[in-house]
Design a protein around this motif. Structure first.
Motif, PDB file in Angstrom:
ATOM      1  N   ILE A 463      45.471  75.924   5.680  1.00 41.24           N
ATOM      2  CA  ILE A 463      44.828  74.810   5.710  1.00 41.24           C
ATOM      3  C   ILE A 463      45.769  73.960   5.502  1.00 41.24           C
ATOM      4  CG2 ILE A 463      42.813  73.778   4.888  1.00 41.24           C
ATOM      5  CD1 ILE A 463      41.604  76.132   3.922  1.00 41.24           C
ATOM      6  N   GLU A 464      45.989  73.082   6.447  1.00 35.59           N
ATOM      7  CA  GLU A 464      47.050  71.987   6.097  1.00 35.59           C
ATOM      8  C   GLU A 464      46.874  71.133   5.110  1.00 35.59           C
ATOM      9  OE1 GLU A 464      47.498  69.914  10.122  1.00 35.59           O
ATOM     10  OE2 GLU A 464      48.336  71.932  10.938  1.00 35.59           O
ATOM     11  N   ASN A 465      45.637  70.701   4.882  1.00 35.35           N
ATOM     12  CA  ASN A 465      45.393  69.582   4.114  1.00 35.35           C
ATOM     13  C   ASN A 465      44.749  70.144   2.576  1.00 35.35           C
ATOM     14  OD1 ASN A 465      42.859  70.421   4.987  1.00 35.35           O
ATOM     15  ND2 ASN A 465      41.990  68.167   5.012  1.00 35.35           N
ATOM     16  N   LEU A 466      45.134  71.320   2.204  1.00 36.57           N
ATOM     17  CA  LEU A 466      44.584  71.797   1.089  1.00 36.57           C
ATOM     18  C   LEU A 466      45.673  72.334   0.057  1.00 36.57           C
ATOM     19  CD1 LEU A 466      42.538  72.843  -1.143  1.00 36.57           C
ATOM     20  CD2 LEU A 466      42.414  75.091   0.393  1.00 36.57           C
ATOM     21  N   PHE A 467      45.658  71.562  -1.188  1.00 36.63           N
ATOM     22  CA  PHE A 467      46.632  71.927  -2.140  1.00 36.63           C
ATOM     23  C   PHE A 467      46.001  72.394  -3.504  1.00 36.63           C
ATOM     24  CE2 PHE A 467      48.566  69.122   1.000  1.00 36.63           C
ATOM     25  CZ  PHE A 467      49.791  69.607   1.102  1.00 36.63           C
ATOM     26  N   VAL A 488      52.314  66.433  -9.054  1.00 33.43           N
ATOM     27  CA  VAL A 488      53.008  67.338  -7.936  1.00 33.43           C
ATOM     28  C   VAL A 488      52.357  67.503  -6.824  1.00 33.43           C
ATOM     29  CG1 VAL A 488      54.617  69.134  -7.272  1.00 33.43           C
ATOM     30  CG2 VAL A 488      54.873  68.237  -9.600  1.00 33.43           C
ATOM     31  N   ALA A 489      51.200  68.164  -6.879  1.00 34.02           N
ATOM     32  CA  ALA A 489      50.138  68.298  -5.799  1.00 34.02           C
ATOM     33  C   ALA A 489      49.652  67.016  -5.096  1.00 34.02           C
ATOM     34  CB  ALA A 489      48.978  69.108  -6.309  1.00 34.02           C
ATOM     35  N   ALA A 490      49.324  65.951  -6.055  1.00 38.76           N
ATOM     36  CA  ALA A 490      49.020  64.771  -5.489  1.00 38.76           C
ATOM     37  C   ALA A 490      50.248  63.988  -4.635  1.00 38.76           C
ATOM     38  CB  ALA A 490      48.752  63.641  -6.403  1.00 38.76           C
ATOM     39  N   GLN A 491      51.641  64.395  -5.020  1.00 43.30           N
ATOM     40  CA  GLN A 491      52.511  63.716  -4.146  1.00 43.30           C
ATOM     41  C   GLN A 491      52.702  64.567  -2.886  1.00 43.30           C
ATOM     42  OE1 GLN A 491      53.590  60.935  -5.139  1.00 43.30           O
ATOM     43  NE2 GLN A 491      52.474  61.282  -7.001  1.00 43.30           N
ATOM     44  N   GLN A 492      52.504  66.039  -2.906  1.00 45.60           N
ATOM     45  CA  GLN A 492      52.734  66.696  -1.840  1.00 45.60           C
ATOM     46  C   GLN A 492      51.471  66.409  -0.742  1.00 45.60           C
ATOM     47  OE1 GLN A 492      55.044  69.092  -0.651  1.00 45.60           O
ATOM     48  NE2 GLN A 492      55.976  67.808  -2.619  1.00 45.60           N
ATOM     49  N   LEU A 493      50.050  65.950  -1.356  1.00 47.42           N
ATOM     50  CA  LEU A 493      49.026  65.782  -0.452  1.00 47.42           C
ATOM     51  C   LEU A 493      49.415  64.430   0.358  1.00 47.42           C
ATOM     52  CD1 LEU A 493      46.246  66.037   1.020  1.00 47.42           C
ATOM     53  CD2 LEU A 493      45.399  65.223  -1.224  1.00 47.42           C
ATOM     54  N   ILE A 494      49.940  63.257  -0.571  1.00 47.35           N
ATOM     55  CA  ILE A 494      50.390  61.991   0.121  1.00 47.35           C
ATOM     56  C   ILE A 494      51.248  61.889   1.150  1.00 47.35           C
ATOM     57  CG2 ILE A 494      51.432  59.983  -0.549  1.00 47.35           C
ATOM     58  CD1 ILE A 494      50.231  60.272  -3.496  1.00 47.35           C
ATOM     59  N   LYS A 495      52.484  62.918   0.859  1.00 46.67           N
ATOM     60  CA  LYS A 495      53.403  63.292   1.845  1.00 46.67           C
ATOM     61  C   LYS A 495      52.773  63.660   3.103  1.00 46.67           C
ATOM     62  CE  LYS A 495      57.800  65.764   2.386  1.00 46.67           C
ATOM     63  NZ  LYS A 495      58.514  66.892   1.690  1.00 46.67           N
ATOM     64  N   TYR A 496      51.826  64.803   3.010  1.00 41.28           N
ATOM     65  CA  TYR A 496      51.092  65.262   4.217  1.00 41.28           C
ATOM     66  C   TYR A 496      50.462  64.116   5.035  1.00 41.28           C
ATOM     67  CZ  TYR A 496      47.271  67.165   6.823  1.00 41.28           C
ATOM     68  OH  TYR A 496      46.356  67.515   7.954  1.00 41.28           O
ATOM     69  N   LEU A 497      49.652  63.359   4.074  1.00 40.31           N
ATOM     70  CA  LEU A 497      48.775  62.363   4.872  1.00 40.31           C
ATOM     71  C   LEU A 497      49.427  61.135   5.524  1.00 40.31           C
ATOM     72  CD1 LEU A 497      46.096  62.085   2.112  1.00 40.31           C
ATOM     73  CD2 LEU A 497      45.828  62.916   4.342  1.00 40.31           C
ATOM     74  N   ASN A 498      50.848  60.980   5.085  1.00 37.54           N
ATOM     75  CA  ASN A 498      51.625  60.060   5.432  1.00 37.54           C
ATOM     76  C   ASN A 498      52.489  60.590   6.757  1.00 37.54           C
ATOM     77  OD1 ASN A 498      50.559  58.010   3.766  1.00 37.54           O
ATOM     78  ND2 ASN A 498      52.081  58.476   2.409  1.00 37.54           N
ATOM     79  N   THR A 499      52.534  61.732   7.133  1.00 38.84           N
ATOM     80  CA  THR A 499      53.127  62.284   8.292  1.00 38.84           C
ATOM     81  C   THR A 499      52.484  62.269   9.480  1.00 38.84           C
ATOM     82  OG1 THR A 499      52.790  64.599   7.652  1.00 38.84           O
ATOM     83  CG2 THR A 499      54.696  63.576   6.865  1.00 38.84           C
TER      84      THR A 499
END
Length: 499
Positions: A463-467, A488-499
């Motif tokens: 699931i691409e948007n689940l951390f 750390v999880a928040a930064q990874q989700l932010i990175k995903y949402l911004n790609t």
């Protein structure tokens, strides 16, 4: 709080309002996302909930050791605050006391030179060795807490860092903690003192990497602190930060399902509502989320994987109100009047209720009169216990009396005759309140094979948007790591949402 939120602003859901969930919520809200935090219980905090009794006691349900103050300060500084904006910290002196026998207790002073004198009095030459030990531990702490713990653990290339490569041998990831301690100290009291944090890291000292001597640096050099009002004040402070950034908390909301479409979690459902989201952070129990909310199709790991994980302990806890002051105990007290290795063996190697348990007594009313009625004492008693063992009222009461026999003998005080509040908490409560896998209290053990990239991944691979965040993923168990995990999880989700 962001000035403009509208229907086009991405919506994020956080499952769970412990330290990791609140941390993630704050960082995501600061970036301008609409953040909803869903909590199954009636109050914020997860394991760090606080209970106020009708007769005037305030009990922290879980965490009681305030170590690594820099992690807390970093969190607040990231939002323009300091911890002092929300609560008052007091350096405990002694930081804690270790009880070895009825007439033999060792107070651990806050002043480092005084601590060196204590070591020297037990083992001539050990003061110099303590300084050497803590110099090495300081290096591990600075590399570990400034670099390693902020790695998401998604690729081995994260460790292609010159400082990490240069320091890999000094980090002693492949050296046994027990062997490391014994290179410096031979007196059994000093060995017990240095090994005690490992009991809560979740493995036998011989199975724990010497990297974790960074915990000794945290406790003996950075000091043991107490937030006035208890750990509940820390949780409330972090919640305030998250809410000021715009996060919204929803209580008594049990998340029951995530609808997945085209490899994305699109709709989150609770016992009362269903709502669409662009991103999810699961800061609840990792295994529970995979088993009960996602189902087998979208799990990272099957049941066999989880069953083979080495878990940190569960706990038997007693919350006691005493109608008078209890002599001879400090704020933090470790009862090491039985064999540490035997108790650890009965947690990790031969799981069962311990034959001769060690235990811990916290008495915050020694420092903070606000947590008990005037002239009374607030006691929190914890016995580490293997996960997934039988938990009955009869067993709890047997161990209550076993522990109290030793505590009353040490204090010379018939405490049981003067209780006006008593509550127990154990494996079935951890499962009921937190959906805790096998009733664990602390997460995964910090063994070599469960360190960094070898922990359960913070990213769902299907699931691409689940951390994920919290004690069962990176960086690991404990309050400071949980706060970092949310970030750390928040930064990874932010990175995903911004790609």
């Amino acid at each position: 709080m962001p000035d403009q939120l509208n229907d086009l602003t991405p919506k994020i859901a956080i499952i769970g309002s412990g330290f990791a969930g609140i941390s993630a919520a704050a960082y995501l809200a600061k970036k301008g996302y609409q953040v909803d935090v869903y909590e199954k219980n009636a109050e914020v905090g997860g394991r760090a909930r606080q209970v106020t009794t009708e007769n005037g006691y305030v009990f922290d349900m879980g965490p009681s050791w305030y170590w690594m103050p820099g992690v807390f300060e970093k969190f607040f500084a990231d939002f323009g605050y300091t911890a002092a904006d929300f609560y008052e910290l007091e350096l405990l002196d002694p930081g804690f006391s270790v009880v070895f026998a009825e007439d033999d207790a060792l107070d651990i002073p806050a002043d480092f030179e005084a601590l060196c004198s204590v070591f020297e009095s037990l083992e001539p030459g050990s003061a110099i060795k303590l300084k050497q030990f803590l110099e090495e531990a300081e290096f591990k702490y600075k590399v570990g807490m400034e670099k390693l713990v902020y790695k998401p653990g998604l690729s081995i290339l994260e460790f292609a860092d010159l400082d990490l490569i240069k320091g890999i041998f000094k980090l002693q990831v492949f050296t046994s903690f027990s062997d490391h301690v014994k290179k410096f100290f031979s007196h059994p009291k000093l060995i017990a003192l240095m090994e005690f944090p490992v009991l809560f890291l979740g493995a036998m000292p011989e199975d724990t990497p010497a990297l974790y001597s960074l915990m000794n640096y945290a406790g003996l050099k950075l000091g043991t602190w107490y937030p006035k009002g208890g750990f509940g004040t820390v949780i409330q402070a972090m919640r305030t930060v998250a809410e000021r950034e715009g996060a919204v908390f929803h209580f008594n909301e049990t998340v029951t399902n995530l609808k997945v479409e085209h490899k994305k979690a699109t709709i989150l459902s609770t016992n009362t509502i269903s709502k669409k989201y662009e991103g999810i952070i699961a800061a609840a129990d990792y295994h529970h989320v995979e088993e009960k909310i996602l189902g087998s199709e979208y799990r990272n790991y099957d049941e066999k994987y989880w069953d083979q994980r080495i878990l940190a302990p569960s706990s038997l806890i007693f919350y006691l109100g005493v109608t008078h002051r209890v002599p001879r105990i400090e704020h933090h007290n470790l009862f090491f009047d039985e064999d540490l290795k035997q108790h650890a063996y009965e947690i990790y190697k031969d799981p069962k209720w311990p034959s001769k348990p060690l235990f811990y007594v916290c008495c915050p009313s020694k420092t903070d009169p606000s947590v008990a009625p005037e002239g009374h004492e607030n006691l929190f008693i914890l016995m580490p216990l293997a996960t997934n063992v039988e938990d009955t009222d009869a067993l709890r009461e047997d161990y209550f009396n076993l522990i109290m026999d030793r505590l009353e003998k040490y204090t010379g005080d018939p405490i049981r005759q003067h209780l006006d509040y008593k509550r127990s908490y154990c494996i079935t409560d951890f499962i009921s309140d937190y959906n805790s896998y096998k009733g664990n209290a602390y997460g995964l053990a910090n063994t070599l094979m469960q360190t960094a990239n070898l922990k359960p991944s913070l990213k769902n691979n299907k699931i691409e948007n689940l951390f994920y965040a919290g004690q069962l993923t990176v960086p690991g168990p404990g309050v400071p790591p949980s706060i970092i995990s949310g970030n750390v999880a928040a930064q990874q989700l932010i990175k995903y949402l911004n790609t």
